[in-house]
Structure formats: C-alpha cells, structure tokens
Design a protein around this motif. Structure first.
Motif, mmCIF file in Angstrom:
data_model
loop_
_atom_site.group_PDB
_atom_site.id
_atom_site.type_symbol
_atom_site.label_atom_id
_atom_site.label_comp_id
_atom_site.label_asym_id
_atom_site.label_seq_id
_atom_site.Cartn_x
_atom_site.Cartn_y
_atom_site.Cartn_z
ATOM 1 N N LEU A 1 6.414 11.555 8.006
ATOM 2 C CA LEU A 1 6.915 12.393 9.093
ATOM 3 C C LEU A 1 8.134 11.764 9.741
ATOM 4 N N GLN A 2 8.093 10.455 9.954
ATOM 5 C CA GLN A 2 9.226 9.765 10.574
ATOM 6 C C GLN A 2 10.463 9.824 9.688
ATOM 7 N N ARG A 3 10.294 9.567 8.381
ATOM 8 C CA ARG A 3 11.443 9.579 7.473
ATOM 9 C C ARG A 3 12.089 10.964 7.417
ATOM 10 N N LEU A 4 11.276 12.002 7.288
ATOM 11 C CA LEU A 4 11.834 13.351 7.219
ATOM 12 C C LEU A 4 12.474 13.757 8.539
ATOM 13 N N SER A 5 11.879 13.376 9.658
ATOM 14 C CA SER A 5 12.443 13.714 10.961
ATOM 15 C C SER A 5 13.811 13.066 11.142
ATOM 16 N N MET A 6 13.914 11.785 10.775
ATOM 17 C CA MET A 6 15.200 11.090 10.884
ATOM 18 C C MET A 6 16.219 11.697 9.920
ATOM 19 N N ALA A 7 15.761 12.090 8.730
ATOM 20 C CA ALA A 7 16.682 12.684 7.756
ATOM 21 C C ALA A 7 17.221 14.020 8.260
ATOM 22 N N ILE A 8 16.370 14.817 8.902
ATOM 23 C CA ILE A 8 16.825 16.105 9.447
ATOM 24 C C ILE A 8 17.891 15.881 10.518
ATOM 25 N N ASP A 9 17.646 14.932 11.415
ATOM 26 C CA ASP A 9 18.617 14.656 12.487
ATOM 27 C C ASP A 9 19.956 14.215 11.907
ATOM 28 N N ALA A 10 19.910 13.306 10.918
ATOM 29 C CA ALA A 10 21.149 12.836 10.308
ATOM 30 C C ALA A 10 21.859 13.955 9.555
ATOM 31 N N THR B 1 25.355 12.975 2.118
ATOM 32 C CA THR B 1 26.051 13.729 3.173
ATOM 33 C C THR B 1 26.926 12.810 4.018
ATOM 34 N N LEU B 2 26.524 11.536 4.137
ATOM 35 C CA LEU B 2 27.312 10.590 4.939
ATOM 36 C C LEU B 2 28.564 10.134 4.202
ATOM 37 N N TYR B 3 28.428 9.853 2.902
ATOM 38 C CA TYR B 3 29.538 9.270 2.155
ATOM 39 C C TYR B 3 30.586 10.294 1.731
ATOM 40 N N TYR B 4 30.207 11.556 1.516
ATOM 41 C CA TYR B 4 31.126 12.543 0.942
ATOM 42 C C TYR B 4 31.133 13.840 1.755
ATOM 43 N N PRO B 5 31.580 13.808 2.996
ATOM 44 C CA PRO B 5 31.521 15.015 3.837
ATOM 45 C C PRO B 5 32.363 16.170 3.312
ATOM 46 N N GLN B 6 33.538 15.881 2.722
ATOM 47 C CA GLN B 6 34.383 16.977 2.232
ATOM 48 C C GLN B 6 33.740 17.680 1.034
ATOM 49 N N MET B 7 33.129 16.903 0.149
ATOM 50 C CA MET B 7 32.458 17.506 -0.998
ATOM 51 C C MET B 7 31.251 18.330 -0.540
ATOM 52 N N VAL B 8 30.552 17.841 0.460
ATOM 53 C CA VAL B 8 29.407 18.572 0.984
ATOM 54 C C VAL B 8 29.849 19.909 1.566
ATOM 55 N N ALA B 9 31.017 19.915 2.225
ATOM 56 C CA ALA B 9 31.540 21.172 2.770
ATOM 57 C C ALA B 9 31.849 22.155 1.648
ATOM 58 N N ARG B 10 32.370 21.674 0.517
ATOM 59 C CA ARG B 10 32.634 22.557 -0.623
ATOM 60 C C ARG B 10 31.329 23.105 -1.196
ATOM 61 N N MET B 11 30.310 22.260 -1.232
ATOM 62 C CA MET B 11 29.000 22.722 -1.712
ATOM 63 C C MET B 11 28.471 23.844 -0.827
ATOM 64 N N ALA B 12 28.569 23.656 0.482
ATOM 65 C CA ALA B 12 28.074 24.672 1.406
ATOM 66 C C ALA B 12 28.825 25.977 1.237
ATOM 67 N N GLY C 1 26.307 19.830 10.397
ATOM 68 C CA GLY C 1 26.357 20.897 11.393
ATOM 69 C C GLY C 1 25.315 21.985 11.181
ATOM 70 N N ARG C 2 24.371 21.774 10.282
ATOM 71 C CA ARG C 2 23.326 22.773 10.031
ATOM 72 C C ARG C 2 21.989 22.081 9.811
ATOM 73 N N ARG C 3 20.924 22.776 10.155
ATOM 74 C CA ARG C 3 19.581 22.241 9.970
ATOM 75 C C ARG C 3 19.056 22.690 8.611
ATOM 76 N N PRO C 4 18.535 21.786 7.796
ATOM 77 C CA PRO C 4 18.071 22.182 6.458
ATOM 78 C C PRO C 4 16.779 22.992 6.535
#
Length: 646
Positions: free
Chosen positions: A386-395, A351-362, A401-404
């Motif tokens: 718990l820490q890894r998943l929490s940080m991944a959700i925030d990122a 999601t960090l490296y390819y934001p435009q492609m991620v938008a097309r996926m969405a 712009g959406r919560r998984p």
C-alpha cells in the motif's frame, strides 16, 4: 439425479433469483463426486446478463407453465455390469440438470415408463444424454415426437440397443440422425480436438475454428455423417484427421423436428474456463435453435464491432529505464501511422527521467502505472504494498499531471494484498499477465481469497476493478530459440495476425503486451506492430486504450435486454434497461431468429442488418438513455402465430 423438490418440474423464476440458482448449482457441483465443478453454468451464460461474445436469452422457455424440456434417465437394471455403466450415465444426466437449473429452464426427468406420447405432448425439447438402450416403443415415441416438430439433443450411441445387454447396432441412428457409428477412439489416441465450423445457426456467435479438447473417456463415440451435417472436424492432438473423417458433433432434421448429436458429454470437455464457456454457449444455442426460440444479446463492443484491439507497452523487471525508452520513437511513429492508441505502463523512474517522451505517449494513447520501481509487489506485506503504490501515485501525478487509473504490477504478478491496495487507492483496472480469458472480467473477491485472506478482507468493493489479460504471445519465451532475427520477425507477424483472427471470430479482446526491452525494436519489428494494427483496423476491430475499454465495459454492465412477442403478433418488442445514470452510446444487439420462415420488414429505433445464412439480426442504437428503451422488430404478420403463446 439431483433430488431437489423443484428438480423434476422446475418452475420459472424472476431473473433476480437466477443468481441464487447458480450459486446453488456451483455448490452442488463441487460436492458431487465425479462431476467437475466447472460444469456449473458459466456466469456469462445467463438470461439477460451480457457476455463478451453472445449470451442468449431463452426468454419464453424460462416462463413456461409446464416443463418444455424432458431429460430421459437411463434404464434401470440389477445386472452388476450394467450398473457400473449406469454411474457414468447418471453423471451425464446430472450434468444436464445442473445446466438447466442454472439457465432457469423448467424440465422434467423422464423414466422408462414415462417416455410416452402423452408425456412428450407439451414439450419442445427432449434430451437423451445416455440412451444407448431404447425399447422399440421408446424409439417410436422419439420419432413421433420429432415428426411433430420436437427437437432432440442426444449423446453417444443413441438407441443402439433395444434392451440392456443386447448387442448394439446403429439402425436407429442411421434412420433418425443420418449417422453411422464408427466406434470409439483408437487405443493410441488419448483425446481429440473438435474444431467448430461456423456459418450455422447452432454455432452462430461462437468462435469459428475454436478447438474443444475432448479427453479420452468411455462415453466418447465417433460417427460418420450419412445425412446429418457435421458441425466440426475431429483430429488427434497431433493435428491428424481420423480415418473415415468421423464427427463428434452433428446437426440434422427428421420429420418436422431437428436434432443435435454429440459424441461426448460436457464432463469430457476440458475443464478450463474458456472451454466450458464455449461448450455451454453451444448447448444454449442448440436449445434455442431446436425449439425455434428467438434470442437476443448485447454485442460486446461499441458500434457493433465484433472484437476489440488494444496494445499495452510493458516495462520489464531488471531493465533500466533507458532500455525501455530508447526504442519508443520507432514504436510511436508506427502507432501514429495507423492511428492506433496504446496504453503505456510506466514506473515512476521512467516518468522522472523522460518527461518529454512520456508526454508523447500520453498524446498517442494513455499512460498508466506499474509501480515505483520494477521490484515485485507480490509477496510483500500488505502495508508495504500500500505504501509503495501510494507513493508511486503521488510521484506519477506530480510528474505527469494526471492520476493513473490502470495498474500493471511489476512483471504482471500480484496477490490479493496487491488487489486490495489497488482498490483502496482508486485504480479502475489491473492488467493480469496470465493469458486466461479473452474478455475483461470484474474481479470477484470470493474467487481471489483463501481462508486466511477472508479473515482480513470480508467486504467486496462497491466499485470492483476490471481485470484484463494479454495474449499468450506476450510472453518472451514464445519468441525464443529462433535461428535468426528474420525468422523471429516472420513468425511474429504470422502468429500475431492468426491470433487476432481467432479473437475476432470469438468477439473477444485482443490485447498484445509488448515488452520493448526483450523484443528490442528494429524498424522491421516496428513494421510488425504497424501491420498488426492495420490488420485489426481492416477487421473492423474497435481500437482503444485499456482505460477506454474499462469505461465501456462498466457502462455495458449496466445494460440488460429482454425480448417478447408484440401484442399484435407481427414482430417482437425488445426492451433495453439502462441502470446507469448516463446514456450509453453506440450499443449493438444481436437477435437470432431461428424460425427460418421469418420475413423481416423493419426495425423501429435502430439501424439493422440481417444475415440470411445464420439468421443473425444485427441492430445498432445511437444511444440508450437511463431507464427503459423499447425497440420494435416488425415481421410478416403470420410468422408469430405459433410462438405468441409460448
């Protein structure tokens, strides 16, 4: 036999008590030596609880004041040889007791002296699970019972001897069942596959072409249909048909009654969850068919679709983000051509490296989370997970712009700490890499925990997560060792379509997990995915993202259905209870009208279609609001005269 105060004459109970009965059945099955715990009634095969395929409601049978089912216990003997076979017979009888207890159907155990016309007069079904020896008086009683319209479910060489120790013959089976005994399995065969044949009321709603794995056992008996109708083919594990084409499953009629004969018992069927589920539903179908008990069930998917189709694009452990995304253009074009939504599981690296492609996926479907990276979560300490998943959700939320709401742990592997962390963080569903089931299931903590976990986690979540499983064809090993790329493509297209057809026949969820790094896409491979989506659309499958499937399954789980004869005696009333706070749209129902004299007139409150062969009545309701919705099925006034008092 099970010695319980309510075992021989088991009265009906309200539906809420059924859960307690099934818990008791499961506990007893686990404690009883020689009887597999899998024999307990599957939780989807209950009265009004939805099933992903077809959960029958046996309605009036569960409310009977006198037992409508009799189970014949085998003859007693002091002969040590006979006593040894008696243990196997007792196990078969116990299996039937577990099933009937779990289904909440009153029954009575019949001993030798109680198999009389008077004892059978109030019954609608007689079960002969181990009745190789039947005296002439017993044979005549069974025949008179069927001549009066009673149904019989029998296993093995029924009535092949007139007394214990007497040389067997098949005169009784030929006369009543139209079957000629063909012996037992050859010594060279360790077991067989019984392939179900659809298009029959007993197999209605079951996976057409489903294969039961029946292991070699002393009680497995082959028969050749002379008059009875075989409901399945029998072949060795190598796929070879046996000599004379014998059957292990047959249906037929005698007098005014009907029968189902099995050459095996439930303990001989493979103990995996799916096989037991299908077998138990086959028996429930047979009970309803032989007693002419109309049944009702919720359809699995919206708009009456028989199956659901979903595509999940999965990251792979050890592959860099660019390897995952460089082939996305081709895949997205294929999906857009067929208007097939997909669920794309991403690490936060992608999601960090390819934001435009991620938008097309969405825009094409749904974007869900794998983790912060492809490092495995399973096996790591709970606080770290718990820490890894929490940080991944925030990122993820910052970058998209959406919560998984969906989670595919790296490589599809997780443990109970992963599930606990995912629940605490608000995930709605998890994709499990193990191809165990073909329908979503809510995660049951009591099945996930061992004694160590239970010390730390003692409270089940108020909003359980949903678990979904991909097809076994997802695993990259399935596509390995091909002589050429073209050979793999041909095999992929054929295998995927065949697997989709099987899932469609069973009313399940076809979920293909595509791993683009391993199955690197050329244009031709994209064509395979496009053709697969087109095949699903042609089948009429509901095409959805995993988030949409999760939302539907939760709505559907709030629904319960029951059916009763109308007071005027000219049809049935169907009540659908919606325990949720909002309406559920596009709800489908299936009624099985086993009384072949029924003449359909109309259904008030729904659109409908009747299958004249299987007697399946398919209903579609635009929306079911909270509370109770009542439908009325109108039929010829004379039809229900015999069933109104059941």
């Amino acid at each position: 036999m099970i010695q319980l105060p309510t075992a021989h004459v088991y009265p009906g109970h309200p539906a809420w008590r059924l859960v307690l009965v099934v818990v008791l059945v499961g506990a007893l099955a686990g404690a009883m030596p020689g009887l597999a715990p899998a024999q307990g009634v599957h939780p989807d095969v209950l009265l009004t609880r939805p099933s992903a395929e077809l959960a029958n409601a046996l309605g009036w049978m569960t409310e009977a004041r006198t037992p409508p089912v009799g189970v014949l216990a085998p003859m007693r003997s002091s002969d040590p040889v006979v006593a040894a076979s008696r243990e196997v017979a007792d196990r078969a009888v116990r299996g039937w007791e577990y099933l009937l207890l779990g289904l909440d159907i009153p029954y009575r155990i019949l001993e030798d002296s109680s198999l009389t016309d008077a004892a059978l007069s109030g019954m609608r079904l007689l079960v002969l699970p181990a009745s190789e020896s039947l005296s002439p008086a017993h044979r005549d009683a069974v025949k008179r019972f069927m001549e009066r319209g009673g149904g019989v479910i029998a296993s093995g060489p029924t009535g092949a001897a007139t007394a214990l120790g007497v040389e067997a013959d098949d005169a009784f089976m030929q006369e009543v069942f139209g079957l000629r005994l063909a012996g037992v399995l050859p010594d060279t065969i360790n077991g067989v596959d019984v392939t179900l044949q659809g298009g029959h009321p007993v197999t209605a709603g079951l996976p057409d072409g489903y294969r039961f794995n029946v292991g070699r056992a002393p009680g497995v008996t082959l028969a050749v249909p002379l008059r009875g109708e075989s409901l399945g083919t029998t072949q060795s594990y190598a796929g070879e048909l046996l000599a004379d084409d014998p059957t292990l499953l047959a249906y037929g009629q005698y007098g005014n009654g009907a029968f189902l004969w099995l050459g095996f018992s439930g303990t001989d069927v493979s103990h995996d969850t799916e096989s037991q589920h299908v077998f138990q539903r086959l028996i429930v179908n047979a009970i309803a068919c032989l007693t002419e008990t109309p049944t009702v069930a919720l359809r699995a998917w919206p708009n009456g679709a028989r199956s659901a189709f979903a595509l999940a694009v999965l990251p792979e452990v050890g592959h860099q983000p660019y390897q995952f995304l460089t082939v996305m253009d081709v895949l997205l074009e294929a999906l857009q051509t067929e208007q097939a939504p997909a669920t794309f599981f991403l690490t936060t690296d992608e999601t960090l490296y390819y934001p435009q492609m991620v938008a097309r996926m969405a825009a094409t479907g749904e974007v869900a989370l794998s983790a912060d990276s492809d490092d495995l979560l399973a096996g790591q300490p709970a606080p770290l997970q718990l820490q890894r998943l929490s940080m991944a959700i925030d990122a993820f939320q910052t970058q998209t712009g959406r919560r998984p709401v969906g989670l595919y742990p790296p490589d599809g592997l997780f443990d109970v700490e992963t599930l606990k962390s995912a629940h605490d963080l608000g995930f709605a569903y998890v994709l499990d890499a193990a191809p165990v089931r073909r329908e979503p299931t809510f995660i049951r903590w009591d099945l996930e925990l061992d004694y160590r976990d239970s010390l730390l986690i003692s409270v089940s979540p108020a909003r359980p997560m949903l678990r979904m499983h991909p097809s076994e064809l997802t695993h990259p090993a399935y596509w390995s060792n091909q002589p050429s790329t073209n050979a793999m493509i041909v095999r992929m297209a054929s295998a995927l379509k065949g697997d989709l057809d099987r899932v469609d026949a069973s009313g399940g969820l076809f979920l293909y997990g595509f791993q683009p790094g391993i199955q690197a896409l050329t244009q031709r491979r994209a064509d395979v995915i496009e053709a697969l989506a087109g095949h699903a659309r042609m089948r009429g499958s509901w095409m959805a993202t995993l988030g949409q499937i999760d939302a539907w399954w939760r709505q559907r789980s709030q629904l319960a259905v029951r059916m009763t004869p109308s007071r005027r005696g000219d049809g049935y009333e169907i009540e659908i209870d919606n325990a949720g706070a909002s309406s559920v749209a596009a709800v489908g129902l299936t009624l099985l009208l086993y009384d072949r004299t029924s003449d359909m007139l109309d259904v008030e409150g729904a659109t409908w279609r009747l299958d004249e062969v299987t007697r399946e009545l398919h209903l579609l309701i635009d929306h079911v609001p909270p509370g109770t919705t009542t439908l009325r099925v109108r039929m010829a006034p004379t039809v229900l005269s015999s069933s109104a008092g059941r």
